[in-house]
Design a protein around this motif. Sequence first.
Motif, PDB file in Angstrom:
ATOM      1  N   PHE A   1      32.664   3.781   7.167  1.00  0.00           N
ATOM      2  CA  PHE A   1      31.506   3.815   8.061  1.00  0.00           C
ATOM      3  C   PHE A   1      30.283   3.142   7.450  1.00  0.00           C
ATOM      4  CE2 PHE A   1      34.158   7.519   9.050  1.00  0.00           C
ATOM      5  CZ  PHE A   1      34.369   7.338  10.408  1.00  0.00           C
ATOM      6  N   VAL A   2      30.431   2.545   6.289  1.00  0.00           N
ATOM      7  CA  VAL A   2      29.308   1.914   5.608  1.00  0.00           C
ATOM      8  C   VAL A   2      28.919   0.611   6.300  1.00  0.00           C
ATOM      9  CG1 VAL A   2      28.564   0.812   3.462  1.00  0.00           C
ATOM     10  CG2 VAL A   2      29.836   2.969   3.384  1.00  0.00           C
ATOM     11  N   VAL A   3      27.627   0.474   6.555  1.00  0.00           N
ATOM     12  CA  VAL A   3      27.063  -0.752   7.120  1.00  0.00           C
ATOM     13  C   VAL A   3      25.770  -1.057   6.376  1.00  0.00           C
ATOM     14  CG1 VAL A   3      28.070  -0.369   9.414  1.00  0.00           C
ATOM     15  CG2 VAL A   3      25.778   0.490   8.901  1.00  0.00           C
ATOM     16  N   SER A   4      25.252  -2.239   6.565  1.00  0.00           N
ATOM     17  CA  SER A   4      23.974  -2.573   5.953  1.00  0.00           C
ATOM     18  C   SER A   4      22.845  -1.883   6.720  1.00  0.00           C
ATOM     19  CB  SER A   4      23.758  -4.086   5.949  1.00  0.00           C
ATOM     20  OG  SER A   4      23.566  -4.563   7.266  1.00  0.00           O
ATOM     21  N   ILE A   5      21.748  -1.675   6.035  1.00  0.00           N
ATOM     22  CA  ILE A   5      20.573  -1.097   6.691  1.00  0.00           C
ATOM     23  C   ILE A   5      20.052  -2.066   7.746  1.00  0.00           C
ATOM     24  CG2 ILE A   5      18.240  -0.200   6.312  1.00  0.00           C
ATOM     25  CD1 ILE A   5      19.110   0.547   3.464  1.00  0.00           C
ATOM     26  N   ASP A   6      20.183  -3.346   7.485  1.00  0.00           N
ATOM     27  CA  ASP A   6      19.779  -4.351   8.473  1.00  0.00           C
ATOM     28  C   ASP A   6      20.507  -4.147   9.804  1.00  0.00           C
ATOM     29  OD1 ASP A   6      17.882  -5.718   7.034  1.00  0.00           O
ATOM     30  OD2 ASP A   6      19.278  -7.211   6.237  1.00  0.00           O
ATOM     31  N   GLU A   7      21.780  -3.835   9.737  1.00  0.00           N
ATOM     32  CA  GLU A   7      22.563  -3.650  10.964  1.00  0.00           C
ATOM     33  C   GLU A   7      22.047  -2.454  11.762  1.00  0.00           C
ATOM     34  OE1 GLU A   7      27.219  -2.786  12.295  1.00  0.00           O
ATOM     35  OE2 GLU A   7      26.769  -3.760  10.379  1.00  0.00           O
ATOM     36  N   ILE A   8      21.666  -1.384  11.070  1.00  0.00           N
ATOM     37  CA  ILE A   8      21.125  -0.215  11.763  1.00  0.00           C
ATOM     38  C   ILE A   8      19.755  -0.539  12.348  1.00  0.00           C
ATOM     39  CG2 ILE A   8      20.414   2.192  11.486  1.00  0.00           C
ATOM     40  CD1 ILE A   8      22.463   2.446   9.239  1.00  0.00           C
ATOM     41  N   GLU A   9      18.970  -1.331  11.643  1.00  0.00           N
ATOM     42  CA  GLU A   9      17.671  -1.749  12.173  1.00  0.00           C
ATOM     43  C   GLU A   9      17.840  -2.555  13.455  1.00  0.00           C
ATOM     44  OE1 GLU A   9      14.585  -1.972   8.419  1.00  0.00           O
ATOM     45  OE2 GLU A   9      15.657  -3.799   8.995  1.00  0.00           O
TER      46      GLU A   9
END
Length: 352
Positions: free
Chosen positions: A312-320
């Motif tokens: 489930f790990v994604v970049s913080i950019d993707e969540i932004e």
Amino acid sequence: MPKFHHRGFRWSSNSLLLLFVFFLVGLFLHYGGKPQPVVQFWSDVKSIFSSSSERPDQSNPYKAPEPGAGTSASDSPAQREDNSATDDRRKKQKPLPDFEKNPGGEGSPVATGSKEELARLTRQRDFVLPEAGQADQVIRHKGYSLKYLEKYEQAAWVAYVLTDNQIKGDEERENSFFDDPSVKSGSAVSADYSRSGYDRGHLAPAADFKSDGTLMRESFYMSNISPQAPDFNRGIWSELEQMVRVWANKYKKIYVVTGPVLKPGLPTIGRINTVAVPEQYYKIVLYVNPPFVKGIGFLMRNEGSRQPLSSFVVSIDEIEQLTGIDFFPRLPDEVEEQVEARSNPAEWHRLK
């Protein structure tokens, strides 16, 4: 048997060999049955009778080669050029940090910015908070802060500092949920979730505040609650919350931002208020130990899962991009860009 002569005596070749064998056996026994000294002695004897022209390189094979030792006079010009190019590349490459052995904690080296600058920034009261406008309803409690969205009757984000001491304590959860009096427009109420099929899911979990009764009670404000599927709330989401506490214990101090992914058209529940049911949730963790900084993001669907947390790990950019929220805006721009662009599970303790 020895053969004697009038000017002295001379051993036969067989006798000499036998005597040498006895000598080696005696040497073997002298060193307590350890073969290494005998082997070394035999190598030294052989080297005496070997001509210097035929003698191989006697340098210690276990010694690290000296710089430039890979190039010899016998190399061809092309080989020397290749070796030189390889050495140049190695000099230019920056060694990757060893996150488990890095003194003072794990983290990626900050490209720019000083220890003093990062230390100053992290002392700011609102360092952990995402960007918020003047018209936004930002609620500050003792243990966490949040941005409440009346339209969805829940928080867009909940942010707080989590320390190792904070998770240690004997405060017990009461499982009593309260309206949040700090929400000017009025928060959702516990009855909105009754018989809905959804859990009253914590965004900032109660177990993160076991050291203080007030902090524990605050975690049961309905502004910190969001509708979560039971197998999600009690399963993979709970597993992630436990992992975050492991990191708090390991790293001593971390920054946590968590929330639902809110958007128009979501299904709703509620007897009194209309509460949106998110399809996804995120959690972001930042670790700062100047000059080291690292961050990681998780994005999960509101459903049970048996997949490992690392999936489930994604970049913080993707969540932004998904939420429209600017996380950690107080970090220096170049540091923020570097940290938010990558999330590497291998950099985080026990994450699989």
